[in-house]
Design a protein around this motif. Structure first.
Motif, PDB file in Angstrom:
ATOM      1  N   VAL A 116       0.798  -1.238   0.005  1.00 32.36           N
ATOM      2  CA  VAL A 116       0.078   0.043  -0.056  1.00 32.36           C
ATOM      3  C   VAL A 116       0.824   1.326  -0.010  1.00 32.36           C
ATOM      4  N   ASN A 117       1.921   1.297   0.757  1.00 32.76           N
ATOM      5  CA  ASN A 117       2.927   2.247   0.724  1.00 32.76           C
ATOM      6  C   ASN A 117       3.388   3.047  -0.472  1.00 32.76           C
ATOM      7  N   LYS A 118       3.198   2.081  -1.559  1.00 37.27           N
ATOM      8  CA  LYS A 118       3.548   2.392  -2.898  1.00 37.27           C
ATOM      9  C   LYS A 118       2.619   3.505  -3.599  1.00 37.27           C
ATOM     10  N   LEU A 119       1.331   3.425  -3.441  1.00 34.96           N
ATOM     11  CA  LEU A 119       0.319   4.313  -3.720  1.00 34.96           C
ATOM     12  C   LEU A 119       0.463   5.716  -3.782  1.00 34.96           C
ATOM     13  N   LYS A 120       0.053   6.587  -4.431  1.00 35.32           N
ATOM     14  CA  LYS A 120       0.075   8.099  -4.200  1.00 35.32           C
ATOM     15  C   LYS A 120      -1.582   8.723  -4.612  1.00 35.32           C
ATOM     16  N   LEU A 121      -1.929   9.406  -3.497  1.00 32.58           N
ATOM     17  CA  LEU A 121      -2.916  10.133  -3.452  1.00 32.58           C
ATOM     18  C   LEU A 121      -3.086  11.219  -4.432  1.00 32.58           C
ATOM     19  N   LEU A 122      -4.138  11.538  -5.498  1.00 37.82           N
ATOM     20  CA  LEU A 122      -4.257  12.624  -6.271  1.00 37.82           C
ATOM     21  C   LEU A 122      -5.736  13.152  -5.943  1.00 37.82           C
ATOM     22  N   PHE A 123      -5.778  14.482  -5.423  1.00 40.64           N
ATOM     23  CA  PHE A 123      -7.170  14.814  -5.248  1.00 40.64           C
ATOM     24  C   PHE A 123      -7.685  15.619  -6.201  1.00 40.64           C
ATOM     25  N   ASN A 124      -8.917  15.263  -6.611  1.00 47.36           N
ATOM     26  CA  ASN A 124      -9.509  15.664  -7.781  1.00 47.36           C
ATOM     27  C   ASN A 124     -10.212  16.966  -7.601  1.00 47.36           C
ATOM     28  N   ARG A 125     -10.217  17.708  -6.339  1.00 51.52           N
ATOM     29  CA  ARG A 125     -10.683  19.031  -6.277  1.00 51.52           C
ATOM     30  C   ARG A 125     -10.143  19.432  -4.861  1.00 51.52           C
ATOM     31  N   GLU A 126     -10.274  20.838  -4.669  1.00 51.18           N
ATOM     32  CA  GLU A 126     -10.065  21.317  -3.345  1.00 51.18           C
ATOM     33  C   GLU A 126     -11.035  20.984  -2.351  1.00 51.18           C
ATOM     34  N   ALA A 127     -10.749  20.877  -0.993  1.00 54.79           N
ATOM     35  CA  ALA A 127     -11.636  20.395  -0.102  1.00 54.79           C
ATOM     36  C   ALA A 127     -12.465  21.766   0.344  1.00 54.79           C
ATOM     37  N   SER A 128     -13.949  21.348   0.715  1.00 52.96           N
ATOM     38  CA  SER A 128     -14.468  22.307   1.273  1.00 52.96           C
ATOM     39  C   SER A 128     -14.247  22.813   2.694  1.00 52.96           C
ATOM     40  N   VAL A 161     -15.887  22.320   5.121  1.00 55.35           N
ATOM     41  CA  VAL A 161     -16.406  21.510   6.077  1.00 55.35           C
ATOM     42  C   VAL A 161     -15.694  20.087   5.880  1.00 55.35           C
ATOM     43  N   GLU A 162     -14.872  20.219   5.352  1.00 56.82           N
ATOM     44  CA  GLU A 162     -13.950  18.796   4.871  1.00 56.82           C
ATOM     45  C   GLU A 162     -12.523  18.820   5.601  1.00 56.82           C
ATOM     46  N   ASP A 163     -12.000  17.625   5.772  1.00 55.50           N
ATOM     47  CA  ASP A 163     -10.596  17.540   6.098  1.00 55.50           C
ATOM     48  C   ASP A 163      -9.792  17.927   4.806  1.00 55.50           C
ATOM     49  N   LEU A 164      -8.659  18.752   5.138  1.00 57.87           N
ATOM     50  CA  LEU A 164      -7.692  19.146   4.223  1.00 57.87           C
ATOM     51  C   LEU A 164      -6.954  17.769   3.570  1.00 57.87           C
ATOM     52  N   PRO A 165      -6.598  17.769   2.147  1.00 56.19           N
ATOM     53  CA  PRO A 165      -5.877  16.679   1.977  1.00 56.19           C
ATOM     54  C   PRO A 165      -4.758  16.049   2.659  1.00 56.19           C
ATOM     55  N   GLU A 166      -4.071  17.153   3.011  1.00 56.85           N
ATOM     56  CA  GLU A 166      -2.666  16.809   4.030  1.00 56.85           C
ATOM     57  C   GLU A 166      -3.220  15.993   5.250  1.00 56.85           C
ATOM     58  N   THR A 167      -4.434  16.254   5.654  1.00 52.69           N
ATOM     59  CA  THR A 167      -4.843  15.444   7.040  1.00 52.69           C
ATOM     60  C   THR A 167      -5.439  14.285   6.646  1.00 52.69           C
ATOM     61  N   VAL A 168      -5.946  13.971   5.401  1.00 55.00           N
ATOM     62  CA  VAL A 168      -6.389  12.752   4.782  1.00 55.00           C
ATOM     63  C   VAL A 168      -5.239  11.868   4.583  1.00 55.00           C
ATOM     64  N   ALA A 169      -3.976  12.434   4.063  1.00 54.27           N
ATOM     65  CA  ALA A 169      -2.772  11.638   3.638  1.00 54.27           C
ATOM     66  C   ALA A 169      -2.178  11.271   4.872  1.00 54.27           C
ATOM     67  N   GLN A 170      -2.206  12.084   5.969  1.00 52.17           N
ATOM     68  CA  GLN A 170      -1.787  11.544   7.248  1.00 52.17           C
ATOM     69  C   GLN A 170      -2.511  10.447   7.950  1.00 52.17           C
ATOM     70  N   ASP A 171      -3.839  10.502   7.786  1.00 50.94           N
ATOM     71  CA  ASP A 171      -4.479   9.469   8.447  1.00 50.94           C
ATOM     72  C   ASP A 171      -4.321   8.176   7.680  1.00 50.94           C
ATOM     73  N   PHE A 172      -4.153   8.256   6.409  1.00 43.04           N
ATOM     74  CA  PHE A 172      -3.852   6.913   5.428  1.00 43.04           C
ATOM     75  C   PHE A 172      -2.398   6.490   5.277  1.00 43.04           C
ATOM     76  N   LYS A 173      -1.576   7.601   5.752  1.00 40.96           N
ATOM     77  CA  LYS A 173      -0.210   7.314   5.523  1.00 40.96           C
ATOM     78  C   LYS A 173       0.304   7.162   4.450  1.00 40.96           C
ATOM     79  N   LEU A 174      -0.351   7.972   3.370  1.00 44.95           N
ATOM     80  CA  LEU A 174      -0.091   7.850   1.949  1.00 44.95           C
ATOM     81  C   LEU A 174       0.418   9.250   1.600  1.00 44.95           C
ATOM     82  N   PRO A 175       1.333   9.356   0.748  1.00 44.70           N
ATOM     83  CA  PRO A 175       1.742  10.719   0.232  1.00 44.70           C
ATOM     84  C   PRO A 175       0.791  11.211  -0.700  1.00 44.70           C
ATOM     85  N   VAL A 176       0.836  12.806  -0.844  1.00 43.46           N
ATOM     86  CA  VAL A 176      -0.209  13.465  -1.528  1.00 43.46           C
ATOM     87  C   VAL A 176       0.879  13.767  -2.987  1.00 43.46           C
ATOM     88  N   LEU A 177       0.202  13.245  -4.021  1.00 41.93           N
ATOM     89  CA  LEU A 177       0.812  13.400  -5.463  1.00 41.93           C
ATOM     90  C   LEU A 177       0.340  15.073  -5.618  1.00 41.93           C
TER      91      LEU A 177
END
Length: 244
Positions: free
Chosen positions: A180-192, A194-210
């Motif tokens: 799983v650590n090979k995967l890279k997250l690419l967010f398809n839009r900016e967070a609203s 009321v939503e978590d920031l992409p960096e927060t999501v990445a930390q929760d899942f322990k995956l890097p943000v592309l």
């Protein structure tokens, strides 16, 4: 050769738009590029790029099936000259292995071996870049491609329900000992707001943000000189080690 796979965790994630755009960006930069539609049941690259229904990946699978009547499937191999007949060429010069959206193609049994033969044939070719557009339905062959490519992209957003889908997808991968650590997250839009920031999501899942892309507008054409194209092009250059 560099290989990229684009997997959308949820429906309408925009993974096909991203895959097609990346392939067109690569082709425009002068790299010999192949786009492969691995969504064999519901893929719409053919429609998006206004290509013909045939030839396509189903035709190649049929060719493998017929070859199996003469020899074991594990002995079937193709040279590049033999499989070029299954490609189409877009007006941009991009080569495309399309899907016919053939709902009759099985998602089990020999289809894994057929796709593996196709995949092995493609990566043993003279292309500079191959981009794989993936289905959002997990299959054994999609796991195989995600694990093997140089850049496996997960297209996600920060909508809470979709994050639950991402969590279950990661759990399923871990169950089969996928790296799983090979995967890279690419967010398809900016967070609203009321939503978590992409960096927060990445930390929760322990995956890097592309990266984080602007939301695609419905009327947008491929390779428009807009912010979406600019950010994807920058990500592509960084991955390929090209000057910005």
């Amino acid at each position: 050769m560099k290989t990229i796979s684009v997997y959308g965790v949820n429906k309408n994630s925009g993974n096909t738009t991203i895959a097609v755009e990346l392939a067109l960006i690569s082709q425009k930069k002068g790299l010999k590029t192949l786009l492969v539609d691995l969504d064999i049941h519901t893929g719409n690259v053919t429609k998006r790029l206004k290509l013909n229904r045939h030839p396509n990946i189903s035709d190649w699978c049929e060719d493998i099936y017929l070859a199996c009547k003469e020899t074991s499937i594990i002995n079937i191999k193709y040279t590049q000259d033999q499989w070029l007949q299954f490609l189409q060429r877009h007006s941009s010069g991009l080569d495309v292995l399309t899907s016919s959206s053939n709902k009759k193609l099985p998602g089990y049994g020999n289809i894994y071996y057929e796709i593996k033969i196709i995949y092995n044939s493609l990566i043993d070719s003279d292309y500079d870049v191959i981009v794989f557009d993936m289905s959002n339905i997990p299959t054994s062959f999609s796991y195989m491609v995600l694990e093997d490519v140089d850049l496996p992209i997960l297209v996600v957003d920060t909508f809470r329900y979709n994050l639950k889908l991402l969590k279950h997808f990661i759990w399923d991968l871990e169950d089969v000992h996928f790296p799983v650590n090979k995967l890279k997250l690419l967010f398809n839009r900016e967070a609203s707001p009321v939503e978590d920031l992409p960096e927060t999501v990445a930390q929760d899942f322990k995956l890097p943000v592309l990266g984080v892309l602007p939301e695609v507008q419905p009327e947008r054409e491929f390779c428009d000189a807009d912010e979406f194209n600019k950010r994807l092009s920058e990500l592509f250059d960084k991955f390929m080690g090209l000057p910005s």
